[in-house]
Design a protein around this motif. Structure first.
Motif, short mmCIF file in Angstrom:
data_model
loop_
_atom_site.label_atom_id
_atom_site.label_comp_id
_atom_site.label_asym_id
_atom_site.label_seq_id
_atom_site.Cartn_x
_atom_site.Cartn_y
_atom_site.Cartn_z
N ALA A 52 178.41 -10.93 65.21
CA ALA A 52 177.88 -12.12 65.57
C ALA A 52 176.39 -12.45 65.60
O ALA A 52 175.65 -11.34 65.85
CB ALA A 52 178.43 -12.32 67.09
N ASN A 53 175.84 -13.49 65.32
CA ASN A 53 174.70 -13.96 65.33
C ASN A 53 173.97 -13.22 63.90
O ASN A 53 172.48 -13.11 64.16
CB ASN A 53 173.83 -13.70 66.32
CG ASN A 53 174.38 -14.10 67.61
OD1 ASN A 53 174.67 -15.53 67.71
ND2 ASN A 53 174.80 -13.67 68.71
N THR A 54 174.49 -12.66 63.05
CA THR A 54 173.81 -12.38 61.83
C THR A 54 173.35 -13.38 61.02
O THR A 54 174.04 -14.41 60.65
CB THR A 54 174.89 -11.58 61.03
OG1 THR A 54 175.50 -10.39 61.93
CG2 THR A 54 174.43 -11.03 59.67
N THR A 89 172.95 -18.56 58.38
CA THR A 89 174.21 -17.88 59.21
C THR A 89 175.19 -17.18 58.54
O THR A 89 175.76 -17.86 57.73
CB THR A 89 174.56 -18.63 60.35
OG1 THR A 89 173.31 -19.27 61.15
CG2 THR A 89 175.31 -17.96 61.49
N THR A 94 178.90 -15.39 58.86
CA THR A 94 180.26 -15.14 59.56
C THR A 94 181.20 -14.70 58.95
O THR A 94 181.40 -14.41 57.77
CB THR A 94 180.52 -16.11 60.58
OG1 THR A 94 181.11 -17.40 59.60
CG2 THR A 94 179.57 -16.98 61.19
N THR A 102 180.05 -24.99 54.81
CA THR A 102 180.30 -23.61 54.76
C THR A 102 180.65 -23.36 53.27
O THR A 102 181.31 -23.88 52.35
CB THR A 102 181.61 -23.31 55.74
OG1 THR A 102 181.32 -23.99 57.05
CG2 THR A 102 181.90 -21.91 55.50
N ALA A 147 183.31 -13.31 53.98
CA ALA A 147 181.82 -13.46 54.58
C ALA A 147 181.78 -15.23 54.32
O ALA A 147 181.77 -15.48 53.12
CB ALA A 147 181.07 -12.70 54.16
#
Length: 86
Positions: free
Chosen positions: A57-59, A49, A51, A22, A83
């Motif tokens: 969601a699911n962006t 992805t 978040t 991340t 983000a």
């Protein structure tokens, strides 16, 4: 690697083999309801992805321009307080 001049999408000639995990996006500009954000972060790739608060969601990232404007698959839903992308 090439850039689609119509959409601004970057098409990689080889599979992405960079850092996994991340990473935080350093965002400096966006508008609620828009799917484009401006970031100081340079290692964002199409398909990553995204978040965080304000990100639906699911962006995923659908485009990255040379000036580090990132196009998302979904519009920003509310104020961004963070983000992340893996």
């Amino acid at each position: 690697t090439s850039v689609n001049t119509t959409t601004g999408a970057i098409v990689l000639s080889n599979a992405y083999t960079g850092t996994t995990g991340t990473q935080a996006l350093a965002i400096y500009g966006y508008s609620v309801g828009s799917n484009v954000i401006n970031t100081y972060t340079g290692n964002v790739v199409v398909g990553a992805t995204v978040t965080g608060t304000g990100i639906p969601a699911n962006t995923v990232v659908t485009g990255v321009s040379a000036n580090r404007s990132i196009t998302l698959s979904n519009a920003v839903a509310s104020a961004l307080t963070g983000a992340l992308f893996p």
